[in-house]
Motif scaffolding. Structure first.
Motif, PDB file in Angstrom:
ATOM      1  N   GLY A   1       0.780  -1.228   0.000  1.00  0.00           N
ATOM      2  CA  GLY A   1       0.000   0.000   0.000  1.00  0.00           C
ATOM      3  C   GLY A   1       0.809   1.273   0.000  1.00  0.00           C
ATOM      4  O   GLY A   1       0.265   2.363   0.216  1.00  0.00           O
ATOM      5  N   PHE A   2       2.111   1.180  -0.274  1.00  0.00           N
ATOM      6  CA  PHE A   2       2.993   2.335  -0.066  1.00  0.00           C
ATOM      7  C   PHE A   2       2.652   3.539  -0.921  1.00  0.00           C
ATOM      8  O   PHE A   2       2.948   4.672  -0.539  1.00  0.00           O
ATOM      9  CB  PHE A   2       4.458   1.930  -0.304  1.00  0.00           C
ATOM     10  CG  PHE A   2       4.870   1.838  -1.746  1.00  0.00           C
ATOM     11  CD1 PHE A   2       5.537   2.885  -2.362  1.00  0.00           C
ATOM     12  CD2 PHE A   2       4.583   0.700  -2.492  1.00  0.00           C
ATOM     13  CE1 PHE A   2       5.927   2.808  -3.693  1.00  0.00           C
ATOM     14  CE2 PHE A   2       4.968   0.607  -3.819  1.00  0.00           C
ATOM     15  CZ  PHE A   2       5.634   1.669  -4.431  1.00  0.00           C
ATOM     16  N   THR A   3       2.020   3.348  -2.086  1.00  0.00           N
ATOM     17  CA  THR A   3       1.735   4.505  -2.941  1.00  0.00           C
ATOM     18  C   THR A   3       0.691   5.435  -2.330  1.00  0.00           C
ATOM     19  O   THR A   3       0.524   6.561  -2.795  1.00  0.00           O
ATOM     20  CB  THR A   3       1.284   4.075  -4.349  1.00  0.00           C
ATOM     21  OG1 THR A   3       0.129   3.229  -4.240  1.00  0.00           O
ATOM     22  CG2 THR A   3       2.396   3.343  -5.087  1.00  0.00           C
ATOM     23  N   GLY A   4       0.022   4.981  -1.281  1.00  0.00           N
ATOM     24  CA  GLY A   4      -0.932   5.839  -0.597  1.00  0.00           C
ATOM     25  C   GLY A   4      -0.372   6.511   0.640  1.00  0.00           C
ATOM     26  O   GLY A   4      -1.114   7.194   1.354  1.00  0.00           O
ATOM     27  N   HIS A   5       0.920   6.343   0.888  1.00  0.00           N
ATOM     28  CA  HIS A   5       1.531   6.899   2.090  1.00  0.00           C
ATOM     29  C   HIS A   5       2.151   8.270   1.814  1.00  0.00           C
ATOM     30  O   HIS A   5       2.532   8.566   0.674  1.00  0.00           O
ATOM     31  CB  HIS A   5       2.590   5.935   2.631  1.00  0.00           C
ATOM     32  CG  HIS A   5       2.048   4.602   3.001  1.00  0.00           C
ATOM     33  ND1 HIS A   5       2.817   3.456   3.080  1.00  0.00           N
ATOM     34  CD2 HIS A   5       0.769   4.213   3.318  1.00  0.00           C
ATOM     35  CE1 HIS A   5       2.065   2.438   3.429  1.00  0.00           C
ATOM     36  NE2 HIS A   5       0.818   2.864   3.578  1.00  0.00           N
ATOM     37  N   PRO A   6       2.269   9.106   2.838  1.00  0.00           N
ATOM     38  CA  PRO A   6       2.744  10.490   2.645  1.00  0.00           C
ATOM     39  C   PRO A   6       4.264  10.603   2.607  1.00  0.00           C
ATOM     40  O   PRO A   6       4.890  11.241   3.458  1.00  0.00           O
ATOM     41  CB  PRO A   6       2.162  11.214   3.862  1.00  0.00           C
ATOM     42  CG  PRO A   6       2.149  10.172   4.931  1.00  0.00           C
ATOM     43  CD  PRO A   6       1.809   8.884   4.230  1.00  0.00           C
ATOM     44  N   THR A   7       4.884   9.979   1.608  1.00  0.00           N
ATOM     45  CA  THR A   7       6.335  10.062   1.440  1.00  0.00           C
ATOM     46  C   THR A   7       6.656  10.548   0.031  1.00  0.00           C
ATOM     47  O   THR A   7       5.854  10.370  -0.896  1.00  0.00           O
ATOM     48  CB  THR A   7       7.013   8.701   1.654  1.00  0.00           C
ATOM     49  OG1 THR A   7       6.624   7.811   0.598  1.00  0.00           O
ATOM     50  CG2 THR A   7       6.634   8.090   3.000  1.00  0.00           C
ATOM     51  N   ALA A   8       7.831  11.126  -0.116  1.00  0.00           N
ATOM     52  CA  ALA A   8       8.270  11.567  -1.447  1.00  0.00           C
ATOM     53  C   ALA A   8       8.465  10.376  -2.367  1.00  0.00           C
ATOM     54  O   ALA A   8       8.233  10.468  -3.580  1.00  0.00           O
ATOM     55  CB  ALA A   8       9.567  12.367  -1.324  1.00  0.00           C
ATOM     56  N   LEU A   9       8.894   9.237  -1.796  1.00  0.00           N
ATOM     57  CA  LEU A   9       9.069   8.037  -2.610  1.00  0.00           C
ATOM     58  C   LEU A   9       7.732   7.589  -3.194  1.00  0.00           C
ATOM     59  O   LEU A   9       7.649   7.202  -4.370  1.00  0.00           O
ATOM     60  CB  LEU A   9       9.707   6.933  -1.767  1.00  0.00           C
ATOM     61  CG  LEU A   9      10.167   5.674  -2.505  1.00  0.00           C
ATOM     62  CD1 LEU A   9      11.373   5.061  -1.816  1.00  0.00           C
ATOM     63  CD2 LEU A   9       9.042   4.645  -2.591  1.00  0.00           C
ATOM     64  N   ALA A  10       6.676   7.639  -2.376  1.00  0.00           N
ATOM     65  CA  ALA A  10       5.346   7.278  -2.871  1.00  0.00           C
ATOM     66  C   ALA A  10       4.915   8.220  -3.993  1.00  0.00           C
ATOM     67  O   ALA A  10       4.361   7.780  -5.010  1.00  0.00           O
ATOM     68  CB  ALA A  10       4.341   7.318  -1.728  1.00  0.00           C
TER      69      ALA A  10
END
Length: 305
Positions: free
Chosen positions: A280-289
């Motif tokens: 689910g990482f693409t929904g997380h608040p990171t620059a990588l996402a």
């Protein structure tokens, strides 16, 4: 032959990897509901999606005798140059199309396309094959109506987690109908492709309640049906696919295997593995996402030409 997982990693800035690593170090690991009571509680606690402007059109479409609610986003600037069919995740038992409103509104405006969110029926109240029936119906409706409704026949499909599974199952159904080539591509983020527990990757999630909720009524031996576990399908004749997954995702091996099988079947497939990233990482608040999402959007833009 020497093989290292790192060789498959997408090249992202070191500072993004460091930021993501710190984010996940301080973030408690989550888990899905373990039974129906926990599922009901999780559904109740799930926050309402934030409103977007302009809001989507809400309507019900019908094809193959199935009626399905959808959310339709039109681009703010000019007519759409394509249509993207987006299928939400949530383990087949949680979520609604509205949870994708922010992404779908941004996608519609950024790519100048129409975006259709599918409100498929959820398990365990509506177990398999309800969800793929609904997704197939909307895909068939698009094939029939896209040119009249949106002025374009350029279509793409995608989803995350269970949504990616349903997107691939939908394409297999369309392929068997002889119309999968109407879709120019499939953007599949961290799907689960073996619900049978017959592969090493499938055994990693065999005890998860979402499988019981979705296909608990199907005998174990029959869960290798391609409509349930696309990993076992004849994968020939599918449109180009992009598979995105995190290196720390429990479904990593599942996605590596699916990418290999798609390629071996002669399809155009691209696999992108992102370091330090869980499910689910693409929904997380990171620059990588954000970098990963931008990459998916760019890939889709190319499909719409």
């Amino acid at each position: 032959m020497r093989f290292a997982l790192e060789a498959l990693f997408v090249d992202v800035p070191a500072e993004q990897v460091a930021e993501a690593r710190e984010f996940y170090r301080s973030r408690a690991a989550g888990r899905g509901p373990a039974d129906f009571a926990e599922l009901e509680e999780a559904r109740t606690k799930k926050p309402a999606p934030r409103a977007v402007v302009p809001p989507p059109l809400e309507e019900t479409v019908e094809a193959a005798g199935v009626r399905v609610p959808v959310r339709v986003f039109l681009p703010a600037d000019g007519p759409p140059r394509g249509v993207y069919l987006g299928i939400h995740g949530g383990g087949f038992y949680m979520g609604t199309a509205a949870q994708g409103d922010e992404r779908h509104r941004a996608l519609a405006d950024a790519l100048r396309i129409a975006v259709i969110g599918v409100d498929y029926r959820l398990a365990p109240e509506h177990p398999w094959p309800a969800a793929p029936d609904d997704c197939e119906a909307v895909a068939l409706w698009l094939i029939e109506q896209a040119e009249t409704r949106f002025g374009t026949t350029r279509l793409a499909i995608g989803g995350s987690s269970a949504g990616a599974t349903l997107a691939l199952a939908t394409l297999l159904r369309l392929r068997d109908r002889g119309v999968a080539d109407r879709f120019a591509g499939a953007a599949l983020r961290f799907g689960t492709y073996d619900l049978s527990a017959h592969t090493p990757s499938g055994r990693l999630i065999a005890d998860e309640y979402f499988i019981q909720a979705y296909v608990g009524h199907v005998p174990d031996a029959d869960r290798t049906l391609p409509d349930i576990s696309p990993l076992y399908a004849d994968l020939t004749g599918l449109p180009p696919a992009l598979l995105v997954v995190g290196a720390e995702d429990i479904l990593l091996e599942d996605n590596l295997t699916m990418a290999g099988r798609l390629s071996a079947a002669g399809n155009d497939v691209e696999l992108r593995v992102y370091p330090v990233s869980p499910h689910g990482f693409t929904g997380h608040p990171t620059a990588l996402a954000a970098t990963a999402v931008d990459g998916v959007n760019s890939w889709l833009s190319e499909r719409f030409g």
